[in-house]
Structures are given as structure tokens and as C-alpha cells.
Design an enzyme around this catalytic site. Structure first.
Site, mmCIF file in Angstrom:
data_model
loop_
_atom_site.group_PDB
_atom_site.id
_atom_site.type_symbol
_atom_site.label_atom_id
_atom_site.label_comp_id
_atom_site.label_asym_id
_atom_site.label_seq_id
_atom_site.Cartn_x
_atom_site.Cartn_y
_atom_site.Cartn_z
ATOM 1 N N CYS A 195 34.643 23.654 -10.506
ATOM 2 C CA CYS A 195 34.348 23.088 -9.185
ATOM 3 C C CYS A 195 34.257 21.576 -9.296
ATOM 4 C CB CYS A 195 33.042 23.661 -8.634
ATOM 5 S SG CYS A 195 32.649 23.056 -6.975
ATOM 6 N N LYS A 239 -3.352 -1.301 11.076
ATOM 7 C CA LYS A 239 -2.344 -1.941 10.228
ATOM 8 C C LYS A 239 -1.465 -2.808 11.127
ATOM 9 C CE LYS A 239 1.223 -1.002 6.771
ATOM 10 N NZ LYS A 239 2.262 -1.852 7.418
ATOM 11 N N LEU A 287 0.831 -1.195 0.000
ATOM 12 C CA LEU A 287 0.000 0.000 0.000
ATOM 13 C C LEU A 287 0.866 1.247 0.000
ATOM 14 C CD1 LEU A 287 -2.689 -0.917 2.698
ATOM 15 C CD2 LEU A 287 -2.848 -1.192 0.221
#
Length: 724
Positions: free
Chosen positions: A467, A129, A94
């Protein structure tokens, strides 16, 4: 993990791609530990945070979704110890919800997808749950036939013998049960049984178990079912898999609530806290009630599951890649803790983003020792959010030495939520954000948004290619799996070549990769094969791999360029639309004129919005980019893009626009069907539009289509054209 975390909304394409690669590997590792070995290294909250970070990045950069994305996976590949069982219907996980806003968004999304339904007309079930192990139990002719774990969602482990030892699970169903029925639910260990088991283990001088969930999972995977029988496992039934009579699909109820009631009649344990509601507010109230009751329950829960109650609506809503649209799990909040900020360090990201990271006195949060926390940007340190709103009181800026509240939720690195002013040392100095990049010494600036006039929340290094923090990451992206994918040229090798200043070895930009062999052959001093980590055979393989990539797929080349907002999927759209690199580059240069046909054509491509279009155009307006590309293209032979075949489709290759209020299908359903037939769905009408499907209320788009002579039709005519 990489330390240079920045908020999702401030990630660049390269940063997002790199982090998704890390998250895919990290989540796969934790899945293996959790599902395969029952030995998790992190808490559920931490795991959820990793998934949320992955999902948030994918939502912000849908074109970057990987083939091995955690969002496409469920569980873990079954262990070879148990025979595999292929689920008749996949056991999907889910999606998670973490806030009241998320819950309301879920309910709204259901109404939005279904369309034309009055408020509070859809019922939802809400149930705890259970923190256990998902199980599918198959009955044939009303007798228990097999039982399988979730596994990877498609194939699980055969644990039938062990399931038969759980007294709460019936071995036979009543006469009214269908011929075939799969009952799905959660195997768990009660807290009281877990405490009793640990007390016995301690009395026997044995090592005790960590928590009920891991103990239940390990007990169910015992090769000796007698061991499982002694562990007192339990079960809650909550869902159906396959159901059939005489080989034909069947139903035992019309609602989720009815299914659970039928389970109760058949003798399965079902959760007594499951209820049914019709509004987000009612769901939220039940969530809070369950949260209050949570400490007193005899089983562990980590949230509340909401499901659309009517099964016919569930069928209409359907599924995403790994989860249903009609359900979500509302997780309980993560834990918080107090600790001290020992230092604030600056990490430089892949596009020069300067991200402050708090170094913390080690503290345990949710079962994991935390030593770092992201501070996001200069504004966050001051207590200001990305939208300019204040997220902490004015004097609650973060300083070195402060005692802070840390929470692990919603991000990979924990966040500092607030400061305890009463514990701040007298004279503690405010943190001064650096004005120069700590990597290359270039000026660090906050750009001003041309549209809003507001300063960007992110401070960026202006060093560009000088850089190292930026240039090397561009190269790593260029050779990544979905780009050039050159065997033998991974991140370690890129670091080596980039750091070298030897003209025969140095790789500073992408074209240097393809001149490496020639420079090596011309060198009389430095030979790659004589360097530790390389050899004659490996060097030959590397050069062969580089040469093999000179003939590169067009979409891989476009993706490899590292254009902001252009991920793999977007690169494929561009490749299919323009066919060749020459055509693509010419069109992008021409599209710099917003009144040009090239600009209109670029914006008409489904999936290419104005933000993406402007990013591509800005990339091709930069002379330094063009210089690198010119040198690169001289070394390559980009392939012409292959056009997909949709033989027999009446709308294949056509550009379709939907407008007005569609009544027979939602906008999402209409778009999905058109695209499955090979059509290109655009959001605006132009000379490139072939068909306009107009529902009631069609306005300016219909007028423009008529003016341009575009074929128009209503919904019925569209359905007749595509075959219903």
C-alpha cells in the site's frame, strides 16, 4: 495540513511524528503572522486548537517531542525594527484549560505535586484573560527605565517610548517601591476606543482595522511614538518580573493577590473582576460569571486565568519548559456553525488507518472559512465514541446531504458535533464504510484487541508494504531530520524514487537508499543526472550524503526503524542501555520470552513500559521486518552509543526504585533529582536494581529488594547520599 487526521489515541508513532513536524511549522508561521506582523490568518480559537492538538500528541508520545516544539516556545522572535531587550526573568505563556474537567485536573495536579496538603487549603486567584499584548515595564530607582514586549519569552522588543504615551502607566513609583521592579501586564484597546477610531478612519476614507487586539499591537509597534499616543491604549497590571533591593532579591507581597493590591496602591490599573477562591467549584462559578459579563465589558477577553495565590507554593511548583505549573488559562468555548455535508471521503493514513473526512459547504466559523471536518472513524459516523459510549442519539448518524453543527475546538480539522434531523432529506441513505482500501484495494479490517476483546475503533488497510500510503511514509520517516537526515533526500525526492519502477532508480524500502549508487553505476540506460530536477553535481552530493550516513548513531538508527511507540527519546534510552545494534537486536529477540532476563531488563529501563516493550518485541518477531533490517544493516556501520558522563555523582549509572509514602519530597521531585544525578529510576525491583528508597508503608517492593540483596535506605539516608 495533512488531510488524514485521526484521533490522537489512534495515532501511530509515524503518524504522530509527521503531524508534530507539520504543527511545529504551522504554529511557527502563525506566530510570525500574529506577533510579528499583527496580521493573523486564523482566530484565537483555531490557534488554540492547533496548540491543543500538538500538546495532546506530545502527551501521548513524549518521546517524539521535537527540539523546535511549539510547547517549548513563547511568542515570536523580536523584529529587527526595535532594539532587543533580554528579560531578567522569562515571560512564559500559560497552559490552556478548556473544560470543567480540565479545571479540576489542574487543581488536582497542584495538590498532587505539592503533596500532604488538606483539601481546599490552597487559594487560587481568578481574573479575566485580557486579549491584548503582554508587556514588561522595568523601573529602576522608582523611575520607568524600559518597556519590552514578550517577544519569544526571553528577548522582547524595546517599546519604551511608546509605553510612556499610555497615561495609565506611572512614570514614577512611590518611595516604598524596591530599587528594581518589573511590572508585567497587558496593553489593550478598549472596545469603545476601537469603534471611535474605526469611525474616524471611515470618515477619513481610510481602511478600518480588524479588531482591538491587532490594533493595539500595531499601535504599540509604531516607530513614531506620536502615532501611538493618538491611539488611546490602556493597561492592566497583573504580575511581577524581577524585584530587587540593593542587588538582592526582594518581595512586595507574599501572595499574588497582595501583588495586585500593591500595584493598585502604586497607581496601576488592575482588573476589578479578580477574586480569590479555595475550590475548583468556586473557580468554575466565577468563570461562568465572567462569561456572562463578557459582552458588556469594554475590553476583549478570551478566558479566565487561575493562579496559585501563595508565592512560596508557586516557587515549589516551578515551571515546565514554557509555562508555570501554578497557573492556567481557562479559555472560553469556540464558535459553532451550521452547514451541509456534501460528501464523505476516505483518507488513508501512514499505517493504513482509514479516516473519513466530511466535505462541507463552505461556512465561516470563528472568522475562518471551513470546508472540511474530521469524522474520525466508522463509530463516530454512527454516533459512538472511542470507549463505546453513545455521543449522539441513535438516529443521529452522519449522512451525505445532512445539515450538521460544526465546531472548531480541540482539533486541527473541525469536528461535526451533531445532525439536524428535521433538515434531513427523505430517503437519505446511511453511509456505508468501505471494506477495501481506496489506495491499494486491499481488505480493510478492524482489529480486535487481544486483552479487551473489543474491536479497534480504527479501520486499517491490510496491504502493508504493497500500500503506497503506508510504505512511502515509512521511507519519509526513515530520512526525517531526527532519523537518518540525508541531505537532498526529502519528501519530494522520496515520492519520486518510490513511484519509479525503474530498477536503477526505485526505492521501495530503506536498504534501497544505500544501493542506489551501485545500481546507478551499473545502469547503462537510466542515469539520475539526466532527469529533470537532478544534475551531475546534485547527484554526487546526494550519493556523498547517503554514504556519510552509513556510519549512523545508534539512537538514530533505532528511531528510523519506525517501531510503534519508539520516538527519539525512547530510541536514545534504548541505545544507551544496549550500547550496540547487535546487542540491541539480540536482546529484543530474546525478550520475546516473558520469563527471560532480556524481558526483565527491557522493562526495567526508565521510560520503557510494557506497552512500548511489547511493541518492540512484536516488531522483531515479524519476518518481513527482519528481512528489511538484515539488508539494511549490511549497508551500514552503526556507531556504538556514547554513555553520558556524570562525574562525581554517587548514583550515576545506578538503578533506583522509590516505594512507600515519601514525606520529604513528592515522587516527581524524587525522580527528577535522581535522574539529574545520572541515576536510572525504575518502577519495579529486579536483579538490576541497585538502590531501593523506602518510605512508610513500603510493602512488596521492600520485601523483594531484601530477598535479592538490594541496598535499601530511607529518605534521610538517600538525601545524605546525594548531598541533600
Amino acid at each position: 495540513m495533512s488531510k488524514d487526521q485521526i484521533p490522537v489515541e489512534n495515532l501511530t508513532e509515524l503518524e504522530a511524528s509527521s503531524e508534530l513536524a507539520f504543527l511545529a511549522a504551522e504554529l511557527a508561521r502563525h506566530d510570525a503572522l500574529y506577533h510579528g506582523k499583527d496580521a493573523p490568518e486564523i482566530s484565537d480559537a483555531d490557534y488554540d486548537a492547533l496548540k491543543r492538538r500538538n500538546d495532546a500528541i506530545e502527551a501521548a508520545f513524549p518521546a517524539l517531542v521535537r527540539a523546535d516544539s511549539p510547547s517549548k516556545k513563547v511568542g515570536f522572535t523580536p523584529l529587527p525594527t526595535f532594539a532587543p531587550i533580554v528579560h531578567a526573568r522569562p515571560m512564559l505563556s500559560l497552559d490552556n484549560t478548556f473544560s470543567e474537567e480540565d479545571l479540576r485536573d489542574f487543581v488536582s495536579s497542584v495538590y498532587r505535586f505539592l503533596g500532604h496538603l488538606p483539601d481546599d487549603s490552597i487559594a487560587f486567584t481568578a481574573e479575566p484573560k485580557i486579549d491584548g499584548l503582554s508587556m514588561s515595564i522595568r523601573y529602576e530607582n522608582r523611575k520607568l527605565k524600559t518597556a519590552a514586549t514578550r517577544g519569544d519569552g526571553t528577548t522582547g522588543e524595546n517599546v519604551t517610548a511608546n509605553i510612556r504615551t499610555i497615561k495609565e502607566i506611572p512614570n514614577e513609583l512611590p518611595a516604598d517601591a524596591p530599587d528594581v521592579v518589573e511590572v508585567r501586564g497587558e496593553v489593550y484597546m478598549a472596545k469603545s476606543d476601537f469603534l471611535a477610531l474605526n469611525a474616524q478612519m471611515e470618515a477619513d476614507g481610510k481602511q478600518t482595522y480588524v479588531n482591538p487586539r491587532n490594533t493595539a499591537s500595531g499601535s504599540l509597534r509604531q516607530l513614531d511614538a506620536n502615532v501611538t499616543a493618538k491611539r488611546k491604549l490602556r493597561f492592566f497590571a497583573y504580575a511581577l518580573g524581577e524585584v530587587s533591593n540593593g542587588g538582592q532579591p526582594a518581595r512586595i507581597a507574599d501572595t499574588q493577590y497582595g501583588i495586585v493590591e500593591k500595584f493598585r496602591e502604586w497607581g496601576f490599573p488592575v482588573n476589578p473582576l479578580m477574586k480569590r477562591f479555595t475550590s475548583a467549584q468556586q473557580l468554575l462559578e466565577h468563570y461562568n460569571e465572567i462569561g456572562v459579563a463578557r459582552p458588556d465589558l469594554d475590553y476583549d477577553i478570551d478566558g479566565v486565568v487561575y493562579k496559585v495565590d501563595r508565592l512560596d507554593l508557586q516557587e515549589r511548583l516551578g515551571f515546565r519548559s514554557r509555562s508555570p505549573r501554578w497557573a492556567t488559562a481557562h479559555k472560553f468555548p469556540a464558535e459553532q456553525a451550521f452547514t451541509t455535508v456534501e460528501n464523505i471521503e476516505i483518507q488513508v493514513g501512514r499505517t493504513g488507518a482509514l479516516t473519513p473526512v466530511a466535505r462541507l459547504t463552505p461556512i465561516t466559523v470563528g472568522g475562518v472559512v471551513v470546508t472540511n471536518a474530521t469524522l474520525h472513524n466508522a463509530d463516530y459516523i454512527e454516533g459512538i465514541g472511542n470507549s463505546g459510549e453513545r455521543i449522539r442519539p441513535e438516529d443521529h448518524d452522519i449522512r451525505i446531504g445532512d445539515t450538521v453543527i460544526v465546531q472548531r475546538a480541540g482539533d486541527v480539522i473541525p469536528q461535526v458535533l451533531d445532525v439536524l434531523l428535521e433538515k434531513r432529506a427523505a430517503g437519505a441513505a446511511k453511509y456505508v464504510f468501505p471494506e477495501k482500501c481506496p489506495v491499494c484495494g486491499s481488505h480493510a479490517v478492524r482489529e480486535r484487541n487481544e486483552k479487551t476483546g473489543k474491536l479497534d475503533s480504527v479501520t486499517r488497510c491490510t496491504g502493508g508494504f504493497v500500500c503506497r500510503a503506508q510504505a512511502v511514509e515509512h521511507l519519509k520517516h526513515f530520512v526525517s531530520r531526527n532519523a537518518f537526515d540525508i541531505e537532498g533526500l526529502g519528501t519530494k525526492q522520496i515520492d519520486f524514487f518510490f513511484e519509479s519502477d525503474d530498477p536503477a532508480l526505485s526505492i521501495k524500502t530503506a536498504p534501497d537508499i544505500f544501493t542506489l549508487k551501485a545500481r546507478q553505476e551499473a545502469s547503462h540506460l537510466t542515469k539520475l543526472e539526466n532527469i529533470d530536477g537532478f544534475g551531475k553535481v546534485s547527484v554526487k552530493k546526494l550519493f556523498d550524503a547517503i554514504d556519510a550516513r552509513r556510519a549512523i548513531d545508534l539512537h538514530r538508527l533505532i528511531f528510523a526503524l519506525g517501531i510503534r511507540h519508539v520516538g527519539e527519546t525512547t530510541a536514545k534510552l534504548l541505545a544507551r542501555s544496549y550500547g550496540t545494534y547487535e546487542h540491541f537486536e539480540k536482546a529484543m529477540k530474546a525478550a520475546a520470552d516473558p520469563a527471560s532476563d532480556a524481558w526483565a531488563e527491557l522493562n526495567s529501563i526508565d521510560g520503557i513500559g510494557e506497552v512500548v516493550a511489547r511493541a518492540i518485541i512484536e516488531f522483531y518477531k515479524e519476518p518481513r521486518n527482519l528481512d528489511v533490517i538484515d539488508r539494511l544493516i549490511r549497508e551500514l556501520q552503526p556507531k556504538e552509543a556514547e554513555k553520558p558522563s556524570t562525574e562525581g555523582s554517587p548514583v550515576a549509572g545506578k538503578t533506583v526504585v522509590f516505594t512507600g509514602s515519601l514525606e520529604k519530597f513528592t515522587r516527581d521531585e524524587a525522580k527528577a533529582r535522581a535522574e539529574s544525578l545520572g541515576a536510572k529510576v525504575a518502577g519495579s525491583v529486579s536483579k538490576k536494581t541497585d538502590i531501593l528508597v523506602a518510605g512508610p508503608g513500603a510493602g512488596s517492593k521492600l520485601a523483594k529488594a531484601t530477598e535479592l540483596g538490594v541496598q535499601t535506605m530511607d529518605e534521610d539516608e538517600w538525601l545524605a547520599l546525594i548531598g541533600g
